[in-house]
Design an enzyme around this catalytic site. Sequence first.
Site, PDB file in Angstrom:
ATOM      1  N   ASP A   1       0.007   5.051   1.194  1.00 54.73           N
ATOM      2  CA  ASP A   1      -0.197   5.923   2.352  1.00 54.73           C
ATOM      3  C   ASP A   1      -0.285   5.101   3.626  1.00 54.73           C
ATOM      4  O   ASP A   1      -1.110   4.194   3.730  1.00 54.73           O
ATOM      5  CB  ASP A   1      -1.482   6.745   2.185  1.00 54.73           C
ATOM      6  CG  ASP A   1      -1.233   8.097   1.577  1.00 54.73           C
ATOM      7  OD1 ASP A   1      -0.349   8.808   2.077  1.00 54.73           O
ATOM      8  OD2 ASP A   1      -1.924   8.447   0.605  1.00 54.73           O
TER       9      ASP A   1
ATOM     10  N   ASP B   1       0.891  -1.145   0.000  1.00 50.28           N
ATOM     11  CA  ASP B   1       0.000   0.000   0.000  1.00 50.28           C
ATOM     12  C   ASP B   1       0.943   1.212   0.000  1.00 50.28           C
ATOM     13  O   ASP B   1       2.147   1.056   0.229  1.00 50.28           O
ATOM     14  CB  ASP B   1      -0.878  -0.034   1.250  1.00 50.28           C
ATOM     15  CG  ASP B   1      -1.753   1.197   1.380  1.00 50.28           C
ATOM     16  OD1 ASP B   1      -2.349   1.619   0.376  1.00 50.28           O
ATOM     17  OD2 ASP B   1      -1.832   1.747   2.498  1.00 50.28           O
TER      18      ASP B   1
END
Length: 196
Positions: free
Chosen positions: A16, A14
């Site tokens: 953020d 991922d």
Amino acid sequence: MPLVKETFDAILFDMDGTLVDSTPGVEGAWATFAKEYGIENVQEVIQLAHAVRTVENLKRFCGITDPEELEREANRFELEIVNASKRDGRTGILILPSAKETLAPLQVGTPKEGKQIWAICTSATRAYANAALENVGITQPEAFVTAGDVTRGKPDPEPYLIGAKLCGVDPSRCLVVEDAPNGIRSGKAAGAKVLA
């Protein structure tokens, strides 16, 4: 408890919360949109919006339903994250501790048997993801999945299934690195192991 060692063919990150921290910018962008769309509890929205595509959040919290307006506003929102991250004494988008060290061998290593060995699978738009990565000095991987590349965002497995496919690897041979409940569910539903 015995130590368990596992080997993976690809790592799907991922963005953020695992590689970068854009919290000040996200708070600033939601503050801007709260004024424009009459949102009262910005902190609650921020908690509920994490790891969900911006178009879905704008539908839910701003009441935007027109597809073209959603795309425009999603792009404006995510560019506002970049701009707001540097306003009012905010620190900007930051690279998280150990991210560079973790990515370094993946970025200089050669693909295994012509396959990519890492990907970023983010709920962010491509424009924001590119800007965030550039701000912190992370080179965009060839296997790069953003909100516009999927029809169903996290917690659906689609983002991580596409990431595994771009790496040429079965999802069961991937490690997903996530920080949000929706992303964790997405990685598990894709059949990958998840490090949270």
